[in-house]
Write a protein that holds these residues in place. Structure first.
Motif, PDB file in Angstrom:
ATOM      1  N   VAL A   9       0.856  -1.177   0.000  1.00  0.00           N
ATOM      2  CA  VAL A   9       0.000   0.000   0.000  1.00  0.00           C
ATOM      3  C   VAL A   9       0.898   1.235   0.000  1.00  0.00           C
ATOM      4  O   VAL A   9       1.863   1.309   0.769  1.00  0.00           O
ATOM      5  CB  VAL A   9      -0.900   0.023   1.247  1.00  0.00           C
ATOM      6  N   THR A  11       0.299   5.205   0.404  1.00  0.00           N
ATOM      7  CA  THR A  11      -0.597   6.348   0.582  1.00  0.00           C
ATOM      8  C   THR A  11       0.065   7.581  -0.027  1.00  0.00           C
ATOM      9  O   THR A  11       1.283   7.725   0.018  1.00  0.00           O
ATOM     10  CB  THR A  11      -0.907   6.596   2.063  1.00  0.00           C
ATOM     11  N   GLU A  70     -10.575   0.691   5.725  1.00  0.00           N
ATOM     12  CA  GLU A  70     -10.788  -0.761   5.768  1.00  0.00           C
ATOM     13  C   GLU A  70     -11.437  -1.256   4.473  1.00  0.00           C
ATOM     14  O   GLU A  70     -11.055  -2.301   3.931  1.00  0.00           O
ATOM     15  CB  GLU A  70     -11.662  -1.129   6.968  1.00  0.00           C
ATOM     16  N   LEU A  73      -8.865  -1.321   1.695  1.00  0.00           N
ATOM     17  CA  LEU A  73      -7.949  -2.442   1.846  1.00  0.00           C
ATOM     18  C   LEU A  73      -8.603  -3.755   1.411  1.00  0.00           C
ATOM     19  O   LEU A  73      -7.973  -4.572   0.722  1.00  0.00           O
ATOM     20  CB  LEU A  73      -7.479  -2.547   3.296  1.00  0.00           C
ATOM     21  N   LEU A  85       0.027  -9.295   0.087  1.00  0.00           N
ATOM     22  CA  LEU A  85       0.173  -8.011   0.775  1.00  0.00           C
ATOM     23  C   LEU A  85       1.293  -8.104   1.805  1.00  0.00           C
ATOM     24  O   LEU A  85       1.248  -8.923   2.723  1.00  0.00           O
ATOM     25  CB  LEU A  85      -1.134  -7.611   1.462  1.00  0.00           C
ATOM     26  N   ALA A  88       3.418  -1.397   3.649  1.00  0.00           N
ATOM     27  CA  ALA A  88       2.939  -0.080   3.237  1.00  0.00           C
ATOM     28  C   ALA A  88       4.072   0.930   3.256  1.00  0.00           C
ATOM     29  O   ALA A  88       5.041   0.793   4.015  1.00  0.00           O
ATOM     30  CB  ALA A  88       1.822   0.397   4.162  1.00  0.00           C
ATOM     31  N   HIS A  90       3.872   4.864   3.811  1.00  0.00           N
ATOM     32  CA  HIS A  90       2.884   5.883   4.180  1.00  0.00           C
ATOM     33  C   HIS A  90       3.451   7.277   3.921  1.00  0.00           C
ATOM     34  O   HIS A  90       4.240   7.804   4.708  1.00  0.00           O
ATOM     35  CB  HIS A  90       2.509   5.713   5.646  1.00  0.00           C
ATOM     36  N   VAL A 125      -3.213   3.914   9.435  1.00  0.00           N
ATOM     37  CA  VAL A 125      -2.658   3.190   8.285  1.00  0.00           C
ATOM     38  C   VAL A 125      -1.810   2.014   8.760  1.00  0.00           C
ATOM     39  O   VAL A 125      -1.937   0.892   8.254  1.00  0.00           O
ATOM     40  CB  VAL A 125      -1.828   4.140   7.394  1.00  0.00           C
ATOM     41  N   ASN A 126      -0.936   2.260   9.742  1.00  0.00           N
ATOM     42  CA  ASN A 126      -0.091   1.178  10.261  1.00  0.00           C
ATOM     43  C   ASN A 126      -0.938   0.045  10.823  1.00  0.00           C
ATOM     44  O   ASN A 126      -0.690  -1.141  10.562  1.00  0.00           O
ATOM     45  CB  ASN A 126       0.849   1.706  11.343  1.00  0.00           C
ATOM     46  N   VAL A 129      -3.186  -1.773   7.933  1.00  0.00           N
ATOM     47  CA  VAL A 129      -2.350  -2.538   6.997  1.00  0.00           C
ATOM     48  C   VAL A 129      -1.777  -3.768   7.698  1.00  0.00           C
ATOM     49  O   VAL A 129      -1.766  -4.868   7.134  1.00  0.00           O
ATOM     50  CB  VAL A 129      -1.223  -1.655   6.410  1.00  0.00           C
ATOM     51  N   ALA A 132      -4.421  -6.299   7.979  1.00  0.00           N
ATOM     52  CA  ALA A 132      -4.697  -6.911   6.670  1.00  0.00           C
ATOM     53  C   ALA A 132      -3.614  -7.924   6.308  1.00  0.00           C
ATOM     54  O   ALA A 132      -3.907  -8.988   5.741  1.00  0.00           O
ATOM     55  CB  ALA A 132      -4.798  -5.831   5.597  1.00  0.00           C
ATOM     56  N   ILE A 154       6.711  -1.869   6.965  1.00  0.00           N
ATOM     57  CA  ILE A 154       6.027  -0.590   6.809  1.00  0.00           C
ATOM     58  C   ILE A 154       7.051   0.528   6.918  1.00  0.00           C
ATOM     59  O   ILE A 154       7.926   0.495   7.795  1.00  0.00           O
ATOM     60  CB  ILE A 154       4.945  -0.408   7.895  1.00  0.00           C
TER      61      ILE A 154
END
Length: 283
Positions: A9, A11, A70, A73, A85, A88, A90, A125-126, A129, A132, A154
């Motif tokens: 991911v 952002t 959510e 994701l 996955l 991320a 960010h 976000v942390n 993710v 997920a 991340i």
């Protein structure tokens, strides 16, 4: 960590740093899940112009909304290979670009805004993710049960002004200091899950904002006067390359990496020096 076949991911993934990072991840065989605030139709047309555009997925997302994030994701997981996955990057942040007054309390609304996006948004976000990523594996029985395999990484973008906030970054700087704390706490919390968390702090990065308007000379003077070497702006590709290093090197965890050429933020109180530059946006 090998990036080939793994999805991340990103952002702010249509911005300068996020875009460069997405391109590098895809070039290494990965998938870029881009979350941004650009309208879907505009983003879709832009992604069509990218090399290996089939390895990108886009969702217009609000990083301060748990419900929206959510949903984004869950939709993204349908568009990348099962179990792919892995983390991320960010990049998304905000900085109210408003003139200063002599009253510190006049910045309270700005501070509320940047904390919501830059601090709470980073935590959200942390957290989502990481959840997920872990949803792709059998659930752990207890929190302290530790896995052996590396499940993900991340990278949170902080800023050099988060390490030592100068006066001219009264609200943005402390919000990025929060990112440093969230990074260390998240790295510790997610360690049993095999997920690493690091931060990266750019200084002045080449962007449309930095290349336009009357401020450009001020920034050039700041880099020339207070950077060690090289005395120039950082390119988005240089930041993205540092992100890739933090993703690929499995020994990097709970670390704060500055990519700033040794730049020092100096506030001058001489009359007129900062008069025209009392607010600006950092990326």
């Amino acid at each position: 960590m090998i990036l080939d076949g793994k999805a991340f991911v990103i952002t702010g993934g249509l911005g300068s740093i996020g875009g460069a990072t997405a391109e590098m991840i895809v070039a290494k065989g990965g998938y870029a899940i881009i979350f941004d605030i650009v309208p879907e139709d505009v983003a879709t047309e832009k992604i069509k112009t990218f090399k290996h555009s089939d390895k990108y997925f886009y969702s217009k997302t609000d990083i301060t909304s748990q419900e929206i994030l959510e949903a984004s994701l869950q939709e993204a997981l349908k568009h990348v290979p099962n179990g792919s996955l892995f983390g991320a990057v960010h990049c998304a942040a905000t900085n109210p670009n408003k003139p200063w007054t002599s009253k510190m309390s006049d910045k309270l609304k700005d501070f509320e805004t940047v904390l919501k996006v830059n601090a709470y948004g980073t935590f959200l976000v942390n957290a989502l993710v990481a959840d997920a990523i872990n949803s792709q594996y059998p659930p752990l029985d207890i929190y302290h049960e530790r896995v052996v395999e590396e499940r993900g990484a991340i990278v949170n973008l902080s800023s050099v002004v988060g390490h030592t906030p100068p006066a001219r970054c009264l609200t943005y700087g402390p919000s990025k200091t929060c990112v440093l704390g969230i990074t260390e706490a998240a790295a510790d919390f997610l360690a049993p899950s095999g997920i690493r968390v690091n931060s990266l702090a750019p200084a002045l990065v080449i962007s449309p904002l930095m290349q336009s308007g009357d401020r450009i000379q001020y920034f050039k003077d700041a880099v020339e006067g207070y950077s060690m070497f090289p005395r120039r702006f950082t390119t988005p590709d240089e930041i993205a390359a540092a992100v890739i290093f933090l993703l690929e090197n499995s020994m990097m965890n709970a670390f704060h990496l500055k990519v700033d050429a040794g730049w020092r933020q100096v506030t001058s109180w001489a009359n007129g020096i900062d008069r025209e530059f009392r607010s600006f946006t950092w990326k």
